[in-house]
Design a protein around this motif. Structure first.
Motif, PDB file in Angstrom:
ATOM      1  N   SER A   1     -82.208 -12.278 -64.616  1.00 25.33           N
ATOM      2  CA  SER A   1     -80.875 -12.896 -64.659  1.00 25.33           C
ATOM      3  C   SER A   1     -79.919 -12.226 -63.673  1.00 25.33           C
ATOM      4  N   GLY A   2     -80.041 -10.916 -63.540  1.00 22.55           N
ATOM      5  CA  GLY A   2     -79.188 -10.221 -62.574  1.00 22.55           C
ATOM      6  C   GLY A   2     -79.457 -10.665 -61.156  1.00 22.55           C
ATOM      7  N   MET A   3     -80.736 -10.751 -60.790  1.00 27.37           N
ATOM      8  CA  MET A   3     -81.088 -11.161 -59.427  1.00 27.37           C
ATOM      9  C   MET A   3     -80.754 -12.634 -59.186  1.00 27.37           C
ATOM     10  N   LYS A   4     -80.915 -13.458 -60.219  1.00 25.99           N
ATOM     11  CA  LYS A   4     -80.572 -14.874 -60.058  1.00 25.99           C
ATOM     12  C   LYS A   4     -79.080 -15.028 -59.780  1.00 25.99           C
ATOM     13  N   THR A   5     -78.252 -14.234 -60.464  1.00 24.83           N
ATOM     14  CA  THR A   5     -76.803 -14.274 -60.244  1.00 24.83           C
ATOM     15  C   THR A   5     -76.450 -13.827 -58.832  1.00 24.83           C
ATOM     16  N   ILE A   6     -77.074 -12.742 -58.386  1.00 25.71           N
ATOM     17  CA  ILE A   6     -76.812 -12.228 -57.038  1.00 25.71           C
ATOM     18  C   ILE A   6     -77.192 -13.274 -55.988  1.00 25.71           C
ATOM     19  N   ASN A   7     -78.384 -13.850 -56.129  1.00 24.61           N
ATOM     20  CA  ASN A   7     -78.835 -14.844 -55.152  1.00 24.61           C
ATOM     21  C   ASN A   7     -77.990 -16.112 -55.182  1.00 24.61           C
TER      22      ASN A   7
ATOM     23  N   LEU B   1     -74.783 -16.278 -55.884  1.00 24.04           N
ATOM     24  CA  LEU B   1     -73.533 -15.984 -55.179  1.00 24.04           C
ATOM     25  C   LEU B   1     -73.743 -15.941 -53.664  1.00 24.04           C
ATOM     26  N   ILE B   2     -74.883 -15.408 -53.233  1.00 21.73           N
ATOM     27  CA  ILE B   2     -75.180 -15.410 -51.796  1.00 21.73           C
ATOM     28  C   ILE B   2     -75.287 -16.844 -51.288  1.00 21.73           C
ATOM     29  N   ASP B   3     -75.982 -17.684 -52.043  1.00 16.64           N
ATOM     30  CA  ASP B   3     -76.103 -19.102 -51.656  1.00 16.64           C
ATOM     31  C   ASP B   3     -74.728 -19.752 -51.533  1.00 16.64           C
ATOM     32  N   LYS B   4     -73.840 -19.454 -52.481  1.00 16.12           N
ATOM     33  CA  LYS B   4     -72.492 -20.034 -52.447  1.00 16.12           C
ATOM     34  C   LYS B   4     -71.710 -19.546 -51.227  1.00 16.12           C
TER      35      LYS B   4
ATOM     36  N   GLU C   1     -80.838  -7.790 -46.725  1.00 16.03           N
ATOM     37  CA  GLU C   1     -80.751  -8.700 -45.585  1.00 16.03           C
ATOM     38  C   GLU C   1     -79.992  -9.973 -45.969  1.00 16.03           C
ATOM     39  N   ARG C   2     -80.262 -10.486 -47.159  1.00 17.88           N
ATOM     40  CA  ARG C   2     -79.584 -11.705 -47.625  1.00 17.88           C
ATOM     41  C   ARG C   2     -78.094 -11.443 -47.886  1.00 17.88           C
TER      42      ARG C   2
ATOM     43  N   GLU D   1     -76.426 -11.405 -44.651  1.00 18.28           N
ATOM     44  CA  GLU D   1     -76.353 -12.759 -44.089  1.00 18.28           C
ATOM     45  C   GLU D   1     -75.169 -13.538 -44.677  1.00 18.28           C
ATOM     46  N   GLY D   2     -74.968 -13.427 -45.983  1.00 24.57           N
ATOM     47  CA  GLY D   2     -73.873 -14.132 -46.639  1.00 24.57           C
ATOM     48  C   GLY D   2     -72.557 -13.378 -46.628  1.00 24.57           C
ATOM     49  N   LYS D   3     -72.577 -12.170 -46.019  1.00 30.83           N
ATOM     50  CA  LYS D   3     -71.390 -11.294 -45.999  1.00 30.83           C
ATOM     51  C   LYS D   3     -70.856 -11.083 -47.424  1.00 30.83           C
ATOM     52  N   VAL D   4     -71.783 -10.828 -48.352  1.00 32.74           N
ATOM     53  CA  VAL D   4     -71.440 -10.531 -49.744  1.00 32.74           C
ATOM     54  C   VAL D   4     -71.485  -9.015 -49.927  1.00 32.74           C
ATOM     55  N   GLY D   5     -70.391  -8.433 -50.393  1.00 36.98           N
ATOM     56  CA  GLY D   5     -70.303  -6.990 -50.546  1.00 36.98           C
ATOM     57  C   GLY D   5     -70.690  -6.519 -51.936  1.00 36.98           C
ATOM     58  N   ILE D   6     -70.948  -5.222 -52.045  1.00 33.87           N
ATOM     59  CA  ILE D   6     -71.264  -4.581 -53.322  1.00 33.87           C
ATOM     60  C   ILE D   6     -70.201  -3.527 -53.603  1.00 33.87           C
ATOM     61  N   ALA D   7     -69.640  -3.552 -54.810  1.00 30.09           N
ATOM     62  CA  ALA D   7     -68.688  -2.514 -55.239  1.00 30.09           C
ATOM     63  C   ALA D   7     -69.368  -1.676 -56.304  1.00 30.09           C
TER      64      ALA D   7
END
Length: 382
Positions: A207-213, A215-218, A250-251, A254-260
């Motif tokens: 579920s965690g990885m599905k959420t991350i992916n 958001l990257i898709d969005k 890498e993904r 690509e989506g310019k999604v940051g991690i806090a």
């Protein structure tokens, strides 16, 4: 590379900006900074200023509250009483951060049916009182879930406010039971009101990885959100194989999604070096400073940089000096070749004066901060 060369300079400041950096002139009409090390002021990029227990008698965590839903139920009990003094305690917490050299924060504030918009209102009062010395960007955070406690209407209300810069979120599957429903709502709210997104994601595994992916898709679908979506905590990343870690880094890039991250280390270490290698924007913060969620946040961003250096083995002069970027959010006095790149004319006059000989020592020894300046306003500790 075995050391860092430093020297004394004269820094001219005008209208909150650095106007010039010149050789030291002892005859000039200047404030004496007493030879302390000048560094960029620190930025805490994930904290909850609105619900600290700082300023109240000490209390550690209760062993009775084990899950996020346990904590939601507890918050519903205690928030009405805490709101009575939250302005004063937020100010005290800001003062603690400043004591350690922090002049800026990204702070989440509760949006929930128990507190309505009062957490925001009280936080804004505290920030107004500190406006000369401290700045913040605000994240509307549905701590009790979007649909679990029907906070969605309140989030729509908060999203319309100019002072709110980001739409927050919390564990969409374990709290609200539906990843797509929660994230679609959040993304649309951000698009409608030109806001960023900063989601708390504690969930690991599928579920965690599905959420991350998702958001990257969005982010990839909506270029206007690229660089404006952040996933806080993202503990799922700590459970991946090296190959999986490289692929998701890498993904994210690509989506310019940051991690806090608050750099937790309870059994698992976050893959921060791999994220940085791929160019992912990694933000660091204290998260909870003496509250009922955690007993470990100190408010000290140099301590966070020190923890990162220890966890990832950044022990040399060069690597310790690079680790300062996690306290300053990517501003470093010297580039990787040792050439000065900060301060220069036009930079914000937001600095700290540290009792250290160089950046590497400041990180390694968690050096004391003697003074800090926010946009040209100087505040000495003593």
């Amino acid at each position: 590379m075995i050391g860092t060369k430093t020297d004394l300079f004269s820094i001219e400041i005008e209208n909150g900006k650095i106007k010039s950096v010149t050789a030291n002139d002892v005859a000039s009409d200047a404030l004496d900074a007493k030879g302390f090390l000048m560094l960029p002021a620190f930025r805490d990029m994930h904290i909850h200023l609105d619900k600290t227990l700082y300023g109240l008698p000490w209390q550690a965590l209760s062993p009775k509250r084990r899950t996020v839903k346990d904590m939601i139920a507890y918050e519903q009990e205690i928030i009405p009483e805490l709101l009575k003094t939250s302005v004063e305690r937020a100010e005290q917490l800001i003062s603690l951060l400043q004591h350690y050299g922090t002049h800026f924060a990204r702070t989440h504030f509760n949006i929930d049916p128990t507190s309505g918009l009062q957490s925001l209102e009280n936080l804004e009062k505290a920030l107004e009182h500190k406006k000369d010395s401290f700045k913040a960007e605000l994240v509307a955070f549905p701590q009790h879930g979007l649909f679990y406690t029907d906070a969605a209407p309140l989030m729509k209300e908060a999203a319309q406010l100019k002072s709110v810069g980001f739409i927050g979120g919390l564990d969409p599957l374990s709290i609200d039971g539906n990843i797509e429903k929660v994230l679609d709502f959040t993304v649309q709210l951000a698009l409608d009101h030109q806001k960023g997104i900063d989601i708390h994601l504690h969930e690991a595994g599928e579920s965690g990885m599905k959420t991350i992916n998702y958001l990257i898709d969005k982010a990839i679908e909506n270029p206007e959100l690229q660089g404006k979506i952040f996933i806080s905590h993202a503990f799922a990343l700590a459970y991946l194989s090296p190959k999986e870690t490289e692929r998701i880094a890498e993904r994210l890039a690509e989506g310019k999604v940051g991690i806090a991250s608050s750099v937790p280390f309870r059994g698992k270490v976050m893959p921060i070096p791999v994220l940085k290698k791929y160019g992912v924007n990694v933000l660091i913060g204290n998260d909870n400073v003496q509250d009922y969620w955690s007993t470990f946040g100190s408010g000290n961003m140099l301590q966070k940089a020190n923890l990162i250096a220890e966890l990832y083995g950044y022990e040399t002069e060069l690597k310790l000096s690079r680790t300062l970027q996690f306290a300053t959010q990517n501003i470093l006095p010297l580039d990787d070749q040792g050439k000065q790149q900060w301060p220069k004319a036009g930079d914000d006059a937001s600095i700290v004066l540290a009792d250290a000989s160089c950046s590497a020592e400041a990180v390694s020894r968690v050096s004391g901060i003697e003074a800090f300046m926010n946009e040209g306003n100087l505040f000495w500790r003593h």
